[in-house]
Every structure is written in structure tokens, then in C-alpha cells.
Design an enzyme around this catalytic site. Sequence first.
Site, PDB file in Angstrom:
ATOM      1  N   GLU A 274       1.222 -53.257  42.455  1.00  0.00           N
ATOM      2  CA  GLU A 274      -0.104 -52.772  42.085  1.00  0.00           C
ATOM      3  C   GLU A 274      -0.597 -51.877  43.226  1.00  0.00           C
ATOM      4  OE1 GLU A 274      -2.711 -55.771  39.637  1.00  0.00           O
ATOM      5  OE2 GLU A 274      -1.730 -56.850  41.269  1.00  0.00           O
TER       6      GLU A 274
ATOM      7  N   GLU B  75       2.379 -64.726  35.605  1.00  0.00           N
ATOM      8  CA  GLU B  75       2.336 -63.262  35.737  1.00  0.00           C
ATOM      9  C   GLU B  75       3.011 -62.866  37.049  1.00  0.00           C
ATOM     10  OE1 GLU B  75      -1.522 -61.473  35.228  1.00  0.00           O
ATOM     11  OE2 GLU B  75      -1.072 -59.853  36.641  1.00  0.00           O
TER      12      GLU B  75
END
Length: 548
Positions: free
Chosen positions: A441, A436
Site C-alpha cells: 500500500e 487480509e
Amino acid sequence: MKKIFVNTICLLTLLLMVNCQEDEKSFGALGKPTNLEVAVDILGKTAAAPNGDGSGIVKFSATADNAISYTYVIDNASPKAAPSGVLENRFTRTGLNTYLVTVVATGKGGISTNTTIEVEVLSNFSDPEAVQFLTGGTQKNWYWAAAEPGHLGVGQNDNDETKNYYANYYQAAPFEKAGSPDSSCLYENVMTFSLVGGQLKYQLDNGGRTFFNTAFQGIVGGTAGNDQCYAYDVSGLKDVSLSPSESVVTLNALHQTQTRGTLLNFSDNGFMGYYIGQNTYEILSITANRMVVRAVMGGNPALAWYHIFSTSPPVQTPTVDYTNLVWSDEFNTDGAPDPTKWNYDLGTGGGFGNGEVESYTSDSDNVIVAGGNLKITAKAEGGGYTSARLKTQGKYQFTYGKVEARAKMPAGAGTWPAIWMLGANINTTPWPGCGEIDIMEHRGNFPNVIHGTLHYPGNSGGNGNTNTITIANASTQFHVYKAIWSPASIKMYVDDVLFHSVANSAAIPFNSDFFLILNVAMGGTFGGAIDPAFTQSSMEVDYIRVYQ
């Protein structure tokens, strides 16, 4: 235990270098302090705990006739002025230790009287999480995070709220010290922390040479006018004790710098790679793979040095960029997102792990293209939360390249927007084996702090290979979030500022196809507590582009 010895002498080294006998002749009529007494109050002292409660805090109260000021000297350290005679001091050496405290009462004309006392104080301090991060439970190697801007930096050490607590004077550029025999030895450092019989130990391997601050080159016979590498023996295993930080670095409003509150104290002149005459370092932040420390320069307390370390060796690779635009969505057509490019994940966020509480939909209330932007809106409705998650899985996936997205973050505690990628083999190689790449974020509970993270076996969940950068106006202005992914490395940027770099290799799953994901989650283990007054907020994306 406390022993008190009272003497009336002149502390030549602490006061005005005056001759006591001559001063008494000249100023005797003025009267020097007499009847000096010192009361000692050890915090938490009881009959059962005569040395205190382990906080190490002691309050001293000095009184004397004819005194106009008082000074304390603790274990021959720098004097601490206490005009009223009252001083609260925190003793930080771990365990039960005896300290010599000299109290000086000064009267008119500089005449002084002093008292020296012995104080035995207990200081219990531990930070088991930091020890676990440092050692991995047994032994771990740390290196200079040479790819990061500011891995070596210096700033002022004072109470200026606008400038303090970060390297405002100087920040090294990525690999700035490489390529020159005068400075490249810095990146050869291997700093090993280990646990031996419960004791934290430290060993520095400097490759035979140490990078010296110019102020300390004299100890190796150096005379250069700038920092230099010199042969220097650093052999020997050092003990490391932890103690509570007395730093005022709790939170700087402008730069969002804060401290963990833990000091690393190295025995036998141990130091962390760069010689600045200091063997005590304050941990500002630490994770399983990244550490930021701060150290006040020896002999010059006006300066604080900042070091960033990583568990990945500093491997300098040629900068790879990709300039051929191969896929993009400019979001210029109003309505639903382009179905030739995007799929939806639908259903409750709990089904996607992390304890998220949103339900993903394809409704226009949650996802729409309007005014040249994609808008993914998280909403509070029906006692829960709705949002959207778009992905290119099955429609577009690629190996290596540059991903750029110009976006503005939602606002509100509990919001958790992300621009990220998953390995296209996730159906046959479940996460984290598929890999990932979190390009961006943002946590509404910590505005303006941008995270870049890789997840893979051994570095998944809360142990992701991560770093952060603090920017301005993440939720009110657009910024460009970028990842450059090559066979050699994965590098993450905000507005072209590199803030995280990880060496790529065949041992980690970042050498096959990945697909893109855009979403806004709510709450969960990373998003955190949701503001009860939250109604709705959107992540807006101007474009997302892939270059190869």
C-alpha cells in the site's frame, strides 16, 4: 523556589586543571571575573504556578565583570558552553524536581568564578498513546524483531543531514545473531511493559545472559574484542518515566526518519536487552505490535544505536521459496483486462469501508491494458473521483505461494494504491475473520513509504500487523513488490529486501484460499486529504505472478 549560593573557587574538573592560587599570582593583574550573577526565568512562572507551566523550560542569563565566557553544569552532567552567558535548558524529569546548576564565568588566563544555584522546575509530560501501545492497557511482552534487517544497528550521532538519524555504520541482517553462543542470547530477551497502579513498569527476562557491547564487558569481567553474551542479573521490576525528547531527529530529508518525541527513562540501570551503558531510549515510532527506538551510546555520544522490537517472538524458520509459475498476467494484450482472469468491484468507495471517496468503474478511462502495462487511473471528474478495482475472486484463488508484482505508483496527495489479497471465504466469514494480506500500500501524502500489513481478528483496521519500508522513486520507477506466504510465515519484500515478517499459525486465518486485488482508492481514513488540484494519476502494473 530558588536558593542561590555564591562561591569563588576554581572548578578543577571543569576547566584547565590549573592551580587557583598559583594562577592568581601569575595572572592576578589580568583580573578574574567578579560580581557573578545569574537570572533565572522559568517559562510560564506565575504566582499561581511558581515552578513554571510544566514545559520544563528555563532560561538562564549570567553576567560577571571581566568574564569572557560562561559554562553551565546541570546536576553534574557534561558542561554546556554558553559564550554569551545565556542558556535555555529543558528539564525533562517528570514532576516537580530540584536541580543543582553550577555557572562558571571564565576570565583571561583561565581564571574562573562559579555560582551554584538550586532550581525547582515542574515538567508535566505524558504520552498516553505510547503507554497504551507498550502495555496494551495492562501488560504486553516485546521481543527483538530478529527477522527484520536492521533490528540492531548503529550510526553516527551528529548533524550530518546526509548520514545522521539512521544506522549508517551497521545494520544486522535477519537473525544475524542466532546460531552462535557468543550472540544468540540477544534473541532470548523478553521485555515486559506493564501498568501497576498507574505507574509504567518494565521487566527484562534475559534468559540468564545479556549481550554486551565490547566497551562495557569490563563490568562483568569480560575481555573479548567483540560483543559477547555474559551471565548478568537483570532481575527486579523497573520504573519507567516518560519525558520529552530533546533530540534533533525531527525529520531527515534523505532517510525519512523522524521521532515520536518521547523518551523512555528506566530506573535502576534498566536497559532494552543490549547493554550499551544507557538507560534512556528515544521512541522513533511505535504501533500496537512494532517499536523502533534510538539510544545514544553511554560514554560515546558520537554513536546512536537503533533497536526494532515486535510483539511476536523471534521464530527462525527455514526460508521457503516457491519457483513453479502457476498463474500470471503479463498485460501484453492491449484493451480491457483479460476477462478470464479478472472481475471488477463497482460502485462507490464508501461501500468498501475506510471512508474512501472514489467510485469504481470498468471504463477504459479508469482501467486499460496498453503498452505492456495495466493502468488503473484515478481521476477527478464530476465533482468526485473515479477509479477501478480488479479482483480474481471466483476465477483464481490459492493457498500458499509467492506473489510478485512489478509496478509503479500513482502520485498525488490522497491517492491510495494497493496490491493485496482477501480470504476467498469472505462471503461466509466476513472481514476481518477471512483475513487480509496487503502486499503493498502507498499513500500519496507520504511518498515512497511502502506499507505491508496483515489484518485479522484482533489486528484489524488501524491495529493491523504492519511495517513500512522507504524506497526511492516509487511513483517514477517500477519496483517489484513480493509476498512469500507459507504455513510457517508471511514475508513481504520490496526489490527483494525483506521488511515485514509475521509467523503463521492455525490461530490466524492465513491457511486457506485467497484471491488477488489491484486498485487505486482515493482519500479515506488511510489515503488522507486529497490535493484540491489533483486531476488524475495511474498505478501501472507490468506483471503479476503467482508461484507455488
